[in-house]
Every structure is written in C-alpha cells, then in structure tokens.
Design a protein around this motif. Structure first.
Motif, PDB file in Angstrom:
ATOM      1  N   GLY A 299       0.817  -1.199   0.000  1.00 26.17           N
ATOM      2  CA  GLY A 299       0.000   0.000   0.000  1.00 26.17           C
ATOM      3  C   GLY A 299       0.852   1.251   0.000  1.00 26.17           C
ATOM      4  O   GLY A 299       1.974   1.245  -0.497  1.00 26.17           O
ATOM      5  N   MET A 300       0.281   2.315   0.562  1.00 28.93           N
ATOM      6  CA  MET A 300       0.986   3.600   0.642  1.00 28.93           C
ATOM      7  C   MET A 300       0.735   4.224   2.001  1.00 28.93           C
ATOM      8  O   MET A 300      -0.348   4.063   2.570  1.00 28.93           O
ATOM      9  N   VAL A 301       1.747   4.946   2.480  1.00 25.04           N
ATOM     10  CA  VAL A 301       1.590   5.726   3.702  1.00 25.04           C
ATOM     11  C   VAL A 301       1.821   7.202   3.371  1.00 25.04           C
ATOM     12  O   VAL A 301       2.803   7.556   2.717  1.00 25.04           O
ATOM     13  N   LEU A 302       0.855   8.019   3.793  1.00 23.76           N
ATOM     14  CA  LEU A 302       0.954   9.475   3.696  1.00 23.76           C
ATOM     15  C   LEU A 302       1.387   9.996   5.057  1.00 23.76           C
ATOM     16  O   LEU A 302       0.781   9.631   6.070  1.00 23.76           O
TER      17      LEU A 302
ATOM     18  N   VAL B 266       4.698  10.780   0.503  1.00 27.31           N
ATOM     19  CA  VAL B 266       3.984   9.522   0.307  1.00 27.31           C
ATOM     20  C   VAL B 266       5.051   8.456   0.078  1.00 27.31           C
ATOM     21  O   VAL B 266       5.929   8.635  -0.762  1.00 27.31           O
ATOM     22  N   VAL B 267       4.983   7.377   0.855  1.00 30.32           N
ATOM     23  CA  VAL B 267       5.995   6.322   0.770  1.00 30.32           C
ATOM     24  C   VAL B 267       5.298   5.000   0.471  1.00 30.32           C
ATOM     25  O   VAL B 267       4.241   4.702   1.048  1.00 30.32           O
ATOM     26  N   ALA B 268       5.891   4.226  -0.423  1.00 21.10           N
ATOM     27  CA  ALA B 268       5.361   2.899  -0.746  1.00 21.10           C
ATOM     28  C   ALA B 268       5.571   1.952   0.428  1.00 21.10           C
ATOM     29  O   ALA B 268       6.596   2.012   1.119  1.00 21.10           O
ATOM     30  N   ILE B 269       4.592   1.072   0.628  1.00 22.58           N
ATOM     31  CA  ILE B 269       4.729  -0.047   1.568  1.00 22.58           C
ATOM     32  C   ILE B 269       4.783  -1.333   0.741  1.00 22.58           C
ATOM     33  O   ILE B 269       3.879  -1.605  -0.041  1.00 22.58           O
TER      34      ILE B 269
ATOM     35  N   LYS C 154      -1.261   8.362   7.697  1.00 15.46           N
ATOM     36  CA  LYS C 154      -2.452   7.672   7.168  1.00 15.46           C
ATOM     37  C   LYS C 154      -1.997   6.585   6.209  1.00 15.46           C
ATOM     38  O   LYS C 154      -1.219   6.849   5.287  1.00 15.46           O
ATOM     39  N   ILE C 155      -2.477   5.380   6.426  1.00 14.59           N
ATOM     40  CA  ILE C 155      -2.036   4.222   5.643  1.00 14.59           C
ATOM     41  C   ILE C 155      -3.246   3.594   4.976  1.00 14.59           C
ATOM     42  O   ILE C 155      -4.283   3.389   5.626  1.00 14.59           O
ATOM     43  N   ILE C 156      -3.119   3.295   3.679  1.00 17.91           N
ATOM     44  CA  ILE C 156      -4.147   2.492   3.007  1.00 17.91           C
ATOM     45  C   ILE C 156      -3.464   1.366   2.235  1.00 17.91           C
ATOM     46  O   ILE C 156      -2.320   1.513   1.784  1.00 17.91           O
TER      47      ILE C 156
END
Lengths: 139, 139, 139
Positions: free
Chosen positions: A37-40, A103-106, A135-137
């Motif tokens: 996912g991504m983390v903001l 914004v960082v990739a997970i 915030k993580i999605i």
C-alpha cells in the motif's frame, strides 16, 4: 482495503529544528498490518514540514542556513502576514520550500526505501505543540 | 486491491541532468493492469528528484541555471555536509526544491494527465547508478 | 475499492493569483462516498500549483512578492524557455517551488486536516482556462 490512522506529537524548544521520525512511521506501518500500500505522512500545521532526506547533522545545519537566507525571520516587517500580530511569516515560506508531506510505498509490510532515505519533521515556528498525521491504506 | 512495484535504473554521465521518464511510467501502469488508482513515482536517492513539468529543452536549461544560483555547487566549503568527505551538499538542497516524488492518478488504465504534463528524473549528483521506485495501487 | 474523479476549472483574470479551493475538494469527497482513503489534488497544467497553507491575505501577498524575487517575470530574456515564443519561463519555476499536488487523508468521510490547513490553487500564468484534477480512492 485496510486503513490506519495515527497522530505523532511534537513540541520543539526552538524556533527551527529537524527530527528524524522514520522509526515512528515504520512502527505505524507494522501496527497497521498493511503489506502492500501507501503511507501518507503530513504536517497538520502550516509552519511545519515532513520531508525525506539524509540523517547527517551537517546537512540539517545547511538546510537551516539556506532557508534563513531564502526567507529570513527578520525584519518581521518584511512580511505582511506579520501585521496580523504573528511573527512567523518566514515560517510559512520555509515550510512551503521543504514541503508539507511525503507519500511512501509499503512493500512486504515495510517502508520501501532507498539506502539513505529517512523521514524528517521540520519545524519552523516551534515552542508550541504540533501534530503530524500518518495515514495508511492498502492490504 | 491490486499492487505493483517496479524499479527504474539511471546512471547519468554528468553531475546535473534531466530525463523524461513518462514512457517508462506509462508502461508500468499498463503492466500493472490497474484501471483506477494512483501511481507513486519517487527517487530512492536523496540527491535526485522526480517532478512533473514541460519537456522543453530551454526550460530544462533554465531549471539548471536557476538551481545553480539558488544552491551553488562551489565553493564546497559553503556546506557543512561536505565536511563528511562528500562534495554534494548542493545536490541535497537542489533535490529538496524540485521534490522527491509525484503521485499521479490512473483513470481507465492510463496516466490521467493534462496536455503538457511529463514526468522527469532530475539528477543533481550523477556519475553513479541510482534508482527510481514506481508503486501502483488500485483496481 | 471505490474511485472518483472530478475536474475543477479556473480562469483567473491576472497573471499570478491564489484561490481557496477547499470547499470544492470537500464537496468532491462527500460526492465520492469514500469514508477512508486518500484524495489527490493536482494542477493539470505546468504553470500552476496546488498547495496547502493558511487562508490569510497578507500571507498570500507575501508568497507573491517572494516568488517574484526568486524567479522574476522580467526580463523575459532571462529564460531560454521564452525563446519558444512563450513569456512564462518564470511561471514554470514558481509552480515548481510551490508544488504540483497535494495528497490529503480522508477519515470518516472528511478531509483529515489540522486547524488551519486550506487547499489553494496557485496560478502563475493566468488569463486562460485551466484545470485541476481531484482523484479519490478508498472505501
């Protein structure tokens, strides 16, 4: 889709400073259980930044010097914003240069980073309590 | 939710330069099979940028000149960071001005762009191998 | 995963100006029905910005003055880009400093903002019709 939210709190004893928050963001990613996912990560205040660079004290010093040249704190009368009674006109500009958010990739449950990437909180009008949103999605 | 990850590799023969990477990002979007979502494109190194602007040689020249005025490479002693033995103090600042990353919408399986938007890799301390991360999430 | 897309249209009567677009983005979030996710808001043109800061007229004035010093509109001959017949070399640089996009968390169906965060459209080469993209993903 999973989502996860956390606030980080900062209260720096100086006007301008930089804090490495990578460990706290990595902990939030683990806590979220998100594998892909991504983390903001964003400052919730408009005189502070979140940015990614190298954790090297000389570099952080250089950012401070360079930003002060680019948008000096004084004279306060340089900034119409300070006519409101504030003294942080410069801080709004410094934050804009350094950025509000990253914004960082997970990937596989971890921050997907290059070798030297570290996340920083940048404070330009400190000596008060401020918040950063994580915030993580993903899944 | 689908996710997709790809690394792009660059090794520029010069200290500072700009490369249009739109085609490679668009190919990654197609490969991902994502129809609706977002793509994050970020430099994995802290002396390089990913940004969106116009693919016009005069403009890329202007960016180089303007950044060199804003954070000159020399004298090296201007930057405390260079006391570590590095000579790239300026590159960390140039990258910060131009930005680490872009997030682009994916709509109907394509980069959802305005008429002139192109994605660039910006190198500020070249002559070494560096990576860009493309991370896609969506459906 | 839900996704939602909307374009906002602007046509400013001046070269440089700032418009608070928070209400329009918040309306798009409501319309999307997304409760937990992220919204990307980006300029679709490369001489315009989307950024987050304080809605205070003195501050917006200060941004204009500071950007004009950093990348003056004139003399036009300062910019190789203007050899193409354009007169907006400065606008491409101003937009780069202020940023192309913001990503904002959506929590419980609302923009997850700090107390003073407001979203602005920044125009640096106005007097023509331009678009901003709002893209939402989440659940």
């Amino acid at each position: 889709m999973k989502s996860f939210r956390k606030e980080l709190i900062f209260d720096l004893p100086v006007r301008m400073g930089f804090i490495n928050i990578t460990g706290e963001v990595a902990a939030a990613v683990r806590e979220s259980g998100v594998e892909e996912g991504m983390v903001l990560v964003n400052a919730m205040h408009i005189t502070a930044s979140v940015f990614i660079n190298d954790d090297e004290p000389g570099l952080l010093h250089d950012y401070g010097v360079w930003l002060e040249e680019l948008a000096p704190h004084e004279p306060l009368s340089n900034y119409h914003h300070n006519r409101t009674g504030e003294d942080n006109g410069d801080a709004h500009i410094k934050r804009q240069v350094m950025g509000r958010e990253v914004v960082v990739a997970i990937t596989q449950g971890r921050l997907d980073f290059g070798p030297w990437e570290q996340i920083f909180y940048g404070e330009f009008d400190g000596r008060r309590r401020k918040r950063v949103l994580v915030k993580i999605i993903g899944e």
